[in-house]
Design a protein around this motif. Structure first.
Motif, PDB file in Angstrom:
ATOM      1  N   SER A 464      72.407  -2.824  62.942  1.00  0.00           N
ATOM      2  CA  SER A 464      73.623  -3.347  63.176  1.00  0.00           C
ATOM      3  C   SER A 464      73.914  -4.380  61.987  1.00  0.00           C
ATOM      4  O   SER A 464      72.830  -4.719  61.330  1.00  0.00           O
ATOM      5  N   CYS A 465      75.194  -4.639  61.940  1.00  0.00           N
ATOM      6  CA  CYS A 465      75.434  -5.788  60.781  1.00  0.00           C
ATOM      7  C   CYS A 465      74.693  -6.991  60.814  1.00  0.00           C
ATOM      8  O   CYS A 465      74.539  -7.761  59.984  1.00  0.00           O
ATOM      9  N   ALA A 467      71.791  -7.601  62.168  1.00  0.00           N
ATOM     10  CA  ALA A 467      70.506  -7.451  61.430  1.00  0.00           C
ATOM     11  C   ALA A 467      70.523  -7.686  59.973  1.00  0.00           C
ATOM     12  O   ALA A 467      69.599  -8.202  59.238  1.00  0.00           O
ATOM     13  N   TYR A 468      71.713  -6.843  59.489  1.00  0.00           N
ATOM     14  CA  TYR A 468      71.593  -7.180  57.972  1.00  0.00           C
ATOM     15  C   TYR A 468      71.817  -8.652  57.497  1.00  0.00           C
ATOM     16  O   TYR A 468      71.371  -9.230  56.596  1.00  0.00           O
ATOM     17  N   ARG A 469      72.676  -9.279  58.235  1.00  0.00           N
ATOM     18  CA  ARG A 469      72.795 -10.978  58.121  1.00  0.00           C
ATOM     19  C   ARG A 469      71.614 -11.428  58.055  1.00  0.00           C
ATOM     20  O   ARG A 469      71.277 -12.406  57.411  1.00  0.00           O
ATOM     21  N   HIS A 470      70.672 -11.187  59.154  1.00  0.00           N
ATOM     22  CA  HIS A 470      69.251 -11.804  59.478  1.00  0.00           C
ATOM     23  C   HIS A 470      68.574 -11.753  58.153  1.00  0.00           C
ATOM     24  O   HIS A 470      67.700 -12.375  57.935  1.00  0.00           O
ATOM     25  N   GLN A 471      68.867 -10.513  57.390  1.00  0.00           N
ATOM     26  CA  GLN A 471      67.945 -10.354  56.028  1.00  0.00           C
ATOM     27  C   GLN A 471      68.521 -11.005  54.935  1.00  0.00           C
ATOM     28  O   GLN A 471      68.085 -10.903  53.847  1.00  0.00           O
ATOM     29  N   GLY A 472      69.819 -11.763  55.339  1.00  0.00           N
ATOM     30  CA  GLY A 472      70.551 -12.581  53.922  1.00  0.00           C
ATOM     31  C   GLY A 472      71.583 -11.813  53.189  1.00  0.00           C
ATOM     32  O   GLY A 472      71.618 -12.263  52.153  1.00  0.00           O
ATOM     33  N   CYS A 495      80.246  -4.115  56.565  1.00  0.00           N
ATOM     34  CA  CYS A 495      80.104  -5.580  57.398  1.00  0.00           C
ATOM     35  C   CYS A 495      80.597  -6.606  56.672  1.00  0.00           C
ATOM     36  O   CYS A 495      80.431  -6.770  55.480  1.00  0.00           O
ATOM     37  N   ASN A 496      81.353  -7.266  57.543  1.00  0.00           N
ATOM     38  CA  ASN A 496      82.028  -8.381  56.995  1.00  0.00           C
ATOM     39  C   ASN A 496      81.227  -9.758  57.591  1.00  0.00           C
ATOM     40  O   ASN A 496      81.279 -10.199  58.758  1.00  0.00           O
ATOM     41  N   ILE A 497      80.309 -10.270  56.564  1.00  0.00           N
ATOM     42  CA  ILE A 497      79.343 -11.150  56.848  1.00  0.00           C
ATOM     43  C   ILE A 497      79.896 -12.545  56.205  1.00  0.00           C
ATOM     44  O   ILE A 497      79.012 -13.197  55.798  1.00  0.00           O
ATOM     45  N   THR A 498      81.167 -12.927  56.623  1.00  0.00           N
ATOM     46  CA  THR A 498      81.530 -14.231  55.899  1.00  0.00           C
ATOM     47  C   THR A 498      81.648 -15.336  57.184  1.00  0.00           C
ATOM     48  O   THR A 498      80.840 -16.501  56.965  1.00  0.00           O
ATOM     49  N   GLY A 499      82.313 -15.122  58.209  1.00  0.00           N
ATOM     50  CA  GLY A 499      82.450 -16.279  59.116  1.00  0.00           C
ATOM     51  C   GLY A 499      81.463 -16.268  60.237  1.00  0.00           C
ATOM     52  O   GLY A 499      80.356 -15.757  59.947  1.00  0.00           O
ATOM     53  N   ASP A 500      81.399 -16.817  61.154  1.00  0.00           N
ATOM     54  CA  ASP A 500      80.754 -16.820  62.689  1.00  0.00           C
ATOM     55  C   ASP A 500      80.226 -15.602  62.923  1.00  0.00           C
ATOM     56  O   ASP A 500      79.409 -15.251  63.304  1.00  0.00           O
ATOM     57  N   LYS A 501      81.609 -14.935  63.241  1.00  0.00           N
ATOM     58  CA  LYS A 501      81.302 -13.627  63.756  1.00  0.00           C
ATOM     59  C   LYS A 501      81.069 -12.583  62.766  1.00  0.00           C
ATOM     60  O   LYS A 501      81.816 -12.517  61.647  1.00  0.00           O
ATOM     61  N   ILE A 502      80.214 -11.693  62.807  1.00  0.00           N
ATOM     62  CA  ILE A 502      80.030 -10.674  61.898  1.00  0.00           C
ATOM     63  C   ILE A 502      80.718  -9.372  62.315  1.00  0.00           C
ATOM     64  O   ILE A 502      80.372  -8.726  63.457  1.00  0.00           O
ATOM     65  N   TRP A 503      81.709  -8.921  61.591  1.00  0.00           N
ATOM     66  CA  TRP A 503      82.532  -7.693  61.993  1.00  0.00           C
ATOM     67  C   TRP A 503      82.178  -6.492  61.519  1.00  0.00           C
ATOM     68  O   TRP A 503      81.407  -6.711  60.169  1.00  0.00           O
ATOM     69  N   THR A 504      81.971  -5.178  62.184  1.00  0.00           N
ATOM     70  CA  THR A 504      81.538  -4.197  61.879  1.00  0.00           C
ATOM     71  C   THR A 504      82.999  -3.312  61.796  1.00  0.00           C
ATOM     72  O   THR A 504      83.636  -3.162  62.738  1.00  0.00           O
TER      73      THR A 504
END
Length: 791
Positions: A464-465, A467-472, A495-504
């Motif tokens: 999931s996105c 999991a990618y956020r957790h990899q930085g 994957c939108n990894i900007t705010g608190d919510k990670i949108w796919t």
């Protein structure tokens, strides 16, 4: 190879990996009991068996003549057993004037079924269907075949491996003229007939649609016409193969007649290995050593004279394909000839400076360890594979005499047995990995599959996105694999990894605003959406998310949407499972309304949608579809834009989700007696287990699943050790990872255990992975039947 008992009365049990059907059981003693006398007592139980056999010599066949000119069938069942001398040959064939045909033939040791239903245009290949099954079927063992056809649906079974397929083309029935031929195609030159080899071997219990063909032939019934010489018992030519078992110690020494002017050696071999020494002999009269070996799948003949330039001949390619290949070496005076597969047209010749005189010893497959008098050269590795039909000086060599100790010498051979097996059938490389093999193991090529590992089991992408956020990682396009190592392939998402919510977000082929005119209930406007993925992939992504949505906007001018409050809707959308939905964005399932109807804010309070007021000026109904079980939107249908001044425009946004329900799920085990239990793990061939844990305990079992004898268990066995134990029937094996620092420090740690046919592995955090290779032979199916206990 089974080990027997070592005393007079203990019983040794050996459970076979697969069940077998046999009429003969033969024991080949490989080693005798060193201490004491030799004896064997066996008890065998069997069943009565009916057998009708026909023996085809490669030039014969049986023709089954029909009562009428044409046989047209919707359903066909053909069953037979065969045992073959050759890797090629037609088992049966039938054809019709309109181009229909059915052919079953051996091709390079595999069985191919070609079928064509009702396509008179033979030059169009769109209705020809060919399916290949089995491997190494020219091993002189019995193989069973069953073909069941009903209309276009065909089940093709060879030795318990079944392939289901549908024939191409228009027709449902098979039209065959006059006859079916078994054992070959008797009249060459008929239209649509191919020049193919006849079958050479035995066929047993041959039934075509319930008719016992061989029984009719035996009783000389008029329906059967015999071509050539067909006999009704299986004449067994005594071909004795041998297997070179060891990659280092196997060899066969045979004597020759020394000092003959010239040299003549021939033999056949089959192997999966690219390299291996086939033959070594020291020529007489100081002519030097002669070697024949495989190198990268090519055959090389080398005469290594110290003083002169060596003589080298290369022949063939890909000779490690598992098929029998024949080698003929002939030398007279100064000329030497190497012939491969009896093809005189492509034979290679070379001339030598000195004359060639035969030696007195021929080493096949390798060299003995204690070789001193003349250096038995082994330029690469010893040969692992089978040989047969060895001739020296045009005399066949009796390998049974070798076995009895009265001819030559040998080490690590299985005599009267070819132990070749196809490790790529069935193919245990997952996710479309390509299988290749050597004599002892198989390899998987995982390139372009999106998976990695010994059997292409592990996805190279995260689930999931989140999991990618957790990899930085930062925002961008990624592949996600929602079911990890499961059957679903990876899916490209943003994957939108900007705010608190990670949108796919998953785009489809039509996210812009699209105008519609001229649609009515008779001529509806429909648009289908393609997300460049399968429905199962999208479903898995939606199911593992916490929340999903798609924007739905309908802009209208004199174009009604849901026709509320009480008419049939003029527009609807289709979602998952192909279901039609009559609610619009911002509303709830089962309520035929738009967002303004729920909020009581529509332009005209008598209607539940702005567009349903049917006004001359533009307005719109816009909102989010957020009921996960109905998403994604796969189609939209509009039927009210055909009146004067009537127009609409719609927009369906991308599928957007956030939250990974699989990533954030935890359980606490507060007492030693607490556990969770789940159904048994069904992972016969491969399985992987991963989790995070944190604990202060010194030891404890994380999870365990038991079978009758098989089991899997993952545990923290001491503060610095994690152990993965497994037994698939070959005895328990343990992979243990030792950590330099204690793991019971109440911090999160990651564990991943995997087991496949090639290896068992355990990974803990970023510590070095522990990998244990699986045995090449032995049990490989993990069979668990109790519940899976976690904690």
């Amino acid at each position: 190879v089974f080990t027997g008992n070592s005393n007079a009365d203990s019983v040794v049990h050996h459970k076979l990996l697969h069940s077998m059907k046999a009429r003969f059981l033969r024991f080949v003693p490989l080693k005798w009991n060193v201490s004491g006398r030799i004896g064997l007592r066996v008890e065998v139980f069997g069943c009565s068996y009916k057998s009708d056999i026909a023996d085809f010599d490669g030039r014969s066949s049986l023709l089954y003549r029909f009562n009428q000119k044409l046989m047209s069938t919707f359903k066909d069942v053909v069953s037979l057993k065969f045992k073959s001398m050759q890797g090629d040959g037609v088992l049966f064939h039938g054809e019709g004037q309109r181009g229909d045909y059915i052919t079953l033939e051996l091709q390079k040791g595999k069985l191919s079924l070609h079928i064509n239903l009702g396509d008179s245009n033979l030059h169009f290949s769109n209705s020809h269907t060919s399916v290949t099954l089995g491997s190494l079927l020219d091993d002189q063992h019995w193989h069973s075949v069953l073909i069941e056809r009903f209309n276009k649906q065909v089940n093709f079974t060879v030795d318990k491996h079944t392939q289901h397929f549908r024939t191409k083309g228009e027709s449902d029935h098979l039209d065959i003229d006059y006859e079916l031929s078994f054992g070959g195609i008797p009249v060459p030159g008929k239209p649509g007939t191919f020049q193919r080899k006849n079958f050479h071997g035995c066929i047993e219990n041959l039934y075509y649609n319930g008719v016992n063909i061989i029984d009719l032939a035996k009783r000389r019934k008029p329906q059967i016409y015999t071509v050539g010489n067909v006999t009704f018992s299986c004449s067994e030519p005594q071909i004795v193969p041998i297997t070179f078992v060891s990659a280092s110690r196997s060899y066969l020494l045979l004597p020759g007649t020394p000092q003959i002017d010239g040299l003549s050696v021939s033999f056949q071999f089959r192997t999966w290995n690219k390299d291996g020494l086939l033959l070594f002999t020291e020529l007489s009269e100081n002519s030097g050593p002669l070697l024949v070996y495989l190198h990268s799948g090519r055959l090389t003949l080398l005469i290594q004279k110290e003083t002169k330039n060596p003589v080298e001949i290369n022949e063939g390619t890909n000779l490690h394909d598992g098929l029998w290949h024949s080698v003929n070496i002939n030398a007279r005076r100064h000329r030497i000839t190497l012939t491969l597969d009896n093809n005189a047209a492509t034979a290679s010749h070379a001339t030598t400076v000195s004359r060639i005189y035969s030696g007195n010893s021929y080493y096949f497959g390798g060299c003995p360890d204690n070789f001193t008098n003349s250096q038995c050269l082994n330029p690469i590795t010893a040969f692992q594979g089978c040989m047969r039909l060895i001739f020296i000086d045009n005399q066949p060599k009796d390998l049974i005499l070798v076995q009895q100790g009265s001819l030559g010498n040998f080490s690590d051979l299985h005599i009267d047995l070819c132990g070749i097996k196809d490790r790529c059938l069935p193919n245990y490389c997952e996710h479309g990995g390509k299988c290749s093999q050597s004599w002892t193991t198989f390899y998987c090529d995982c390139n372009d599959t999106g998976y990695k590992g010994a059997t292409c089991h592990n996805s190279i992408y995260e689930q999931s996105c989140e999991a990618y956020r957790h990899q930085g990682k930062t925002s961008g396009f990624f592949y996600i694999d929602s079911d990890g190592s499961g059957p679903l392939g990876p899916l490209r998402v943003f994957c939108n990894i900007t705010g608190d919510k990670i949108w796919t977000a998953v785009q489809h082929n039509n996210t812009g605003l699209t105008r519609v005119q001229g649609a009515d209930p008779e001529k509806p406007y429909t648009m289908s959406f393609n997300y460049n993925s399968s429905a199962e992939q999208l479903e898995a992504m939606i199911n593992s998310a916490e929340y999903c949505e798609q924007e739905a906007a309908y802009h209208c001018k004199k174009s009604r949407l849901l026709n509320t409050p009480n008419g049939m809707p003029f527009a609807w959308w289709v979602g998952r499972a192909n279901e039609k939905h009559l609610y619009w964005g911002g509303s709830l399932p089962g309520i035929q309304q738009c967002a303004c109807g729920l909020e009581e804010s529509c332009l005209d309070m008598r209607y539940f949608c702005n567009c349903d007021a049917d006004r001359e000026e533009w307005t719109n109904d816009t909102g989010l579809l957020a009921f996960k079980d109905h998403l994604p939107v796969t189609q939209i249908v509009i039927t009210d834009t055909n009146r004067s001044n009537s127009e609409a425009a719609w927009k369906i946004g991308p599928l957007r989700c956030y939250g990974d329900r699989q990533f954030w799920n935890a359980a606490s085990f507060n007492t030693e007696a607490s556990y969770l239990h789940f159904p048994a793990v069904h992972a016969e061939v491969s399985t992987d287990i991963s989790f995070f844990f944190k604990t202060a305990a010194v030891s404890g079992v994380f999870l365990e699943n038991l079978g009758i004898k098989d089991f899997i268990r993952v545990e923290i066995s001491s503060p610095k050790e994690i152990t993965f134990s497994i037994d698939v029937g070959n005895g328990p094996t343990e992979a243990t990872v030792q950590s330099p620092t204690p793991l019971n420090d109440n911090q999160w740690h990651y564990v991943r255990a995997e087991r496949n046919l090639k290896q068992t592995s355990l990974q803990v955090d970023r510590l070095p992975k522990k990998v244990l290779e699986a045995p090449a032979e032995g049990h490989f199916r993990l069979q668990l039947n109790s519940q899976l206990f976690v904690g």
